[in-house]
Structure formats: C-alpha cells, structure tokens
Motif scaffolding. Structure first.
Motif, PDB file in Angstrom:
ATOM      1  N   HIS A 161       2.300  17.564  -1.553  1.00  0.00           N
ATOM      2  CA  HIS A 161       3.653  17.076  -1.208  1.00  0.00           C
ATOM      3  C   HIS A 161       4.504  17.175  -2.492  1.00  0.00           C
ATOM      4  O   HIS A 161       4.801  16.146  -3.107  1.00  0.00           O
ATOM      5  CB  HIS A 161       3.612  15.606  -0.782  1.00  0.00           C
TER       6      HIS A 161
ATOM      7  N   LYS B 145       4.217  20.554   1.607  1.00  0.00           N
ATOM      8  CA  LYS B 145       4.815  19.887   2.761  1.00  0.00           C
ATOM      9  C   LYS B 145       6.197  19.330   2.408  1.00  0.00           C
ATOM     10  O   LYS B 145       6.424  18.874   1.290  1.00  0.00           O
ATOM     11  CB  LYS B 145       3.939  18.709   3.195  1.00  0.00           C
TER      12      LYS B 145
ATOM     13  N   HIS C 230      -7.928  14.241   5.160  1.00  0.00           N
ATOM     14  CA  HIS C 230      -8.314  12.873   4.760  1.00  0.00           C
ATOM     15  C   HIS C 230      -9.681  12.498   5.358  1.00  0.00           C
ATOM     16  O   HIS C 230     -10.680  12.552   4.678  1.00  0.00           O
ATOM     17  CB  HIS C 230      -7.262  11.807   5.121  1.00  0.00           C
TER      18      HIS C 230
ATOM     19  N   HIS D  49      -2.717  14.665   9.320  1.00  0.00           N
ATOM     20  CA  HIS D  49      -3.281  13.620   8.462  1.00  0.00           C
ATOM     21  C   HIS D  49      -4.061  12.713   9.412  1.00  0.00           C
ATOM     22  O   HIS D  49      -3.451  12.006  10.230  1.00  0.00           O
ATOM     23  CB  HIS D  49      -2.175  12.794   7.804  1.00  0.00           C
TER      24      HIS D  49
ATOM     25  N   HIS E 196      -3.283  21.101   0.410  1.00  0.00           N
ATOM     26  CA  HIS E 196      -2.596  19.873   0.866  1.00  0.00           C
ATOM     27  C   HIS E 196      -1.818  19.282  -0.304  1.00  0.00           C
ATOM     28  O   HIS E 196      -2.402  18.617  -1.165  1.00  0.00           O
ATOM     29  CB  HIS E 196      -3.638  18.876   1.395  1.00  0.00           C
TER      30      HIS E 196
ATOM     31  N   ASP F  32      -3.785  16.628  -2.680  1.00  0.00           N
ATOM     32  CA  ASP F  32      -2.844  15.712  -2.018  1.00  0.00           C
ATOM     33  C   ASP F  32      -1.711  15.316  -2.982  1.00  0.00           C
ATOM     34  O   ASP F  32      -1.131  14.239  -2.844  1.00  0.00           O
ATOM     35  CB  ASP F  32      -3.560  14.456  -1.493  1.00  0.00           C
TER      36      ASP F  32
HETATM   37 ZN   LIG Z   1      -0.817  14.090   2.473  1.00  0.00          ZN
END
Ligand SMILES: [Zn+2]
Length: 410
Positions: A74, A141, A265, A242, A72, A317
């Motif tokens: 970004h 992502k 999450h 999410h 996960h 994350d």
């Molecule tokens: Zn995220």
C-alpha cells in the motif's frame, strides 16, 4: 544487446518445473541476457563461446537470484503514523486505535488533502527503497482515498510511478479498504458507490488489474465483499482479498467462491478455507511483517497450507499503519522463524510464488531462459545464509529488465 553476468558464485532460483520449495542451485554458472530477457544460464566459458563480443558485467563473486516480487503493498499514502506505533507500544490494539479515529481513516483524511504531485514525490522516495533491497516487482494498492476522486488520484499516482521507477508495478483498486467517515451510518450506500460508480470507472480507465476488499469484522462483511468482488469481475478486474486476518470470517472460502487470484493475511484461516483455496487455485499471500509490527504472538499457519499443497507467497504489506517495511529480506527471516518455513520455501515464496499471486509467473520470479532479466546479486556464502543473517541488506546489485538499476553504496 547481449550481456553476460560473469564472475558469479553461481545462481539460485526456484523454477516452474520444480515442486514448490525446491531450488535449483548452479555453482559457478554465469547468466546471459539479451535486452530485457534471460537467454541462458551456463558455465561462463560456454556463454563466452556462444556469444562472442557480448558485454560483460562483473558479478563480484556474488550469488545471483531472481529479484524479489512483493505481491501486497500500500505505497500511496501521505502522512506516516509513528504516533500510532507509540500507542501500540503503550498497549493499545490495532482495533482500539482504529476505533479512536486512527488507523486507515487517519490516512484517508491526510491523503484527501494531498495533491497528485505531492503524492508522487512522497511515494517515489518510499518506493526507491524497494529497489535498494532487491525488489524488482510489486503489487500496489490504492485504498486511502475512499472517494471516486481520491481513489482515481491514488491509482494515477501508481501509474505515474510505474513509469518513473525501475520496478514492475501491478495496480490494485482497494476502494473497499475501509468505510469512509461520511458513510459510517449508511455502510451499504458506500458499497453501492463502489459497485455502481467506482469499479466501472476504474475499469474503464484501465487503472487497475485487480480489485481487493478488506473483508473483516467491523469493515466489510462477507456478503458485502462478495457483492463488490463479483461487480469487479463483471468489469474485468480480477478479485483479491484481505481475508481472515483479525477474525475468522470465512474470507478464504469467499476467495475460493469468487475465484480470487489470492487471499492475503490468513492468520485465522479455517481448515475448510484452506481446502477451498486448494480446490479453487487461490494463492495464499502471507504477511509476517504485519503480525510482527502489530506485536502479535500469532502468525498465519503456513505449515498447514504447505502441507495442503498451497503455493505460499510472502509479501511486506508495506503501509504506514500495520507494516512500515519495504525490505523482503527481513520478511524471509520472520517467515522462517515465526511460520517455520524452510530457507528454500521462503526464497521460493518471495520470488516465483509471489509472482504467481499476481499472475506474472510466466514472466517473473525465477531465472529461466525466456523470462525477464530481473536479477539481484547477493553477497552471501549460500542461500541458507540469506534469512539467517538478518536486518542487513545483502544486495550488491539490482538488474531489472537487463539494466543495472542499483549498485550498493551508490
Ligand atoms: Zn494490506
């Protein structure tokens, strides 16, 4: 080309045939690789006899472990957001900062101004750090473009970087990360755009494997999230979510309903949501770095999920707002201390279970014959030391697909 990784303290790994949270520890073992694949784990003399003439790599008296899988992240953004970090220190919540024009929409305005080449250069430098800290595969992502053109740009950046970096990069379309400024007073129209134009185009260009949605109060409702994820599934993209991060919205239940590969999450997950995930085979991906960085006192109920038999995975994350970290080793410490996961559980959660959460468990996440030779060497006395001695980098060497791609100090 056969290579033997010798002079190891031994190997540490979860295995597909072991129950979750059990590690296989082989003191004194060496590891043979052929091209990009693991051939065998056995005593060094056995491997030398079996593969005479093989090249050797000095394991420097380290433990060998599978490379971390980070399911996960970004990583494609333009500006960093340290001014919001300072606002949080002064007592503002993540939601207050977002309402004041900060947060994801701040990153969106910046990314839309950036060129493809600028984004590649920035993300390249940030993503090299994953390798230095022992991560050999990530999920990445989009989600800071929020227009057809800017989402395609972000996904093309991810594709370009997966060719440039010594990292397996699995792309996820996250056009439903937030509602962009120009759709704030007609939010369903943005969902129409996602469903009717963006998802079909992303699928047609094969720019993503997964489709993710930020299902959250004041972002996308459960009904909107379901519509988006079902459209994604119709186009061959696998749903991810999410879920239940800031408020209990029923995200985990929705993940089960749409057969998502993972729900991520889960700080506010309900007991019903946990049971539904178990029944539907949805992997929980927990992100304790985010709770830490948002200065929360509450973390996801990992022990409840473990007790329900769920294969808990861990991720950074990595993103500029709520979790500016690429280092999985620190995530293990946070997971252990804040979510009461054992050293075995955090190691399995950051390797094999993380691979499960992105459907790569047959190739990655453990040291087993036939799997990809993604191996890291750690200068530690034993596996329990890894989450214990925190905030330093224990990685001495990173091997990805059989090639040495990083040595500490070089
Ligand atoms: Zn995220």
């Amino acid at each position: 080309m056969i290579k033997i990784l010798n002079n190891l303290r031994g190997t540490i790994t979860p295995r597909l045939d072991l129950p979750f949270g059990k590690l296989s520890i082989e003191p004194g073992a060496a590891l043979a690789m052929e091209n990009d694949t693991i051939l065998a784990i056995a005593p060094p003399e056995t491997l030398r006899q079996q593969y005479p003439g093989a090249e050797t790599i000095d394991g420097q008296n380290c433990w060998a472990m599978p490379g971390f899988v980070d399911p996960h992240t970004h990583p494609v953004f333009y500006k960093t957001r340290e001014e919001e970090f300072e606002m949080r220190i002064a007592g503002k919540s993540y939601e207050e900062i977002a309402a004041a024009g900060g947060g994801i929409r701040n990153s969106v305005r910046a990314l839309r101004q950036a060129s493809f080449d600028e984004l590649v250069a920035l993300a390249y430098r940030r993503m090299r750090i994953f390798t230095e800290y022992g991560t050999t595969a990530i999920e990445a992502k989009s989600g800071y473009g929020l227009s057809l053109e800017d989402e395609l740009k972000s996904l093309r950046v991810i594709k370009k970087l997966s060719a440039l970096l010594p990292l397996t990069v699995v792309p996820t379309f996250l056009g439903a990360h937030e509602v962009p400024d120009e759709y704030r007073d007609r939010r369903d129209k943005y969902v129409d755009l996602l469903v009717e134009e963006m998802i079909p185009r992303v699928a047609e260009e094969k720019l993503a494997v997964f489709c993710d949605v930020f299902c959250e109060k004041n972002v996308f409702t459960v009904a909107q999230s379901e519509r988006i994820l079902l459209a994604a599934r119709d186009h061959g993209l696998v749903p991810k979510l999410h879920a239940d991060e800031l408020h209990p919205t029923g995200g985990a239940e929705l993940a089960a309903k749409v057969r998502a590969i993972s729900a991520d999450h889960l700080l506010k997950v309900s007991d019903r949501g946990i049971a539904a995930m178990k029944d539907a085979g949805v992997a929980p991906v927990l992100l304790p770095g985010t709770a830490f960085f948002l200065a929360k006192t509450e973390y996801a109920p990992a022990r409840k999920m473990l007790a329900a038999g769920l294969p808990v995975a861990l991720a950074t994350d990595f993103n500029p707002g709520s979790s500016m970290i690429q280092n999985m080793q620190l995530i293990l410490t946070l997971a252990a201390l804040q979510m009461k996961m054992t050293p075995e559980e955090v190691i399995a959660g950051a390797t094999l279970n993380a691979a499960r959460a992105i459907a790569l468990e047959k190739e990655l996440g453990s040291l087993e014959a036939g799997k990809k030779a993604d191996v890291i060497l750690l200068d530690i006395p034993g596996y329990k030391y890894l989450p214990y001695h925190y905030g330093v980098n224990h990685v001495k060497m990173v091997i990805r697909h059989g090639q040495v791609v990083h040595r500490a100090g070089e």
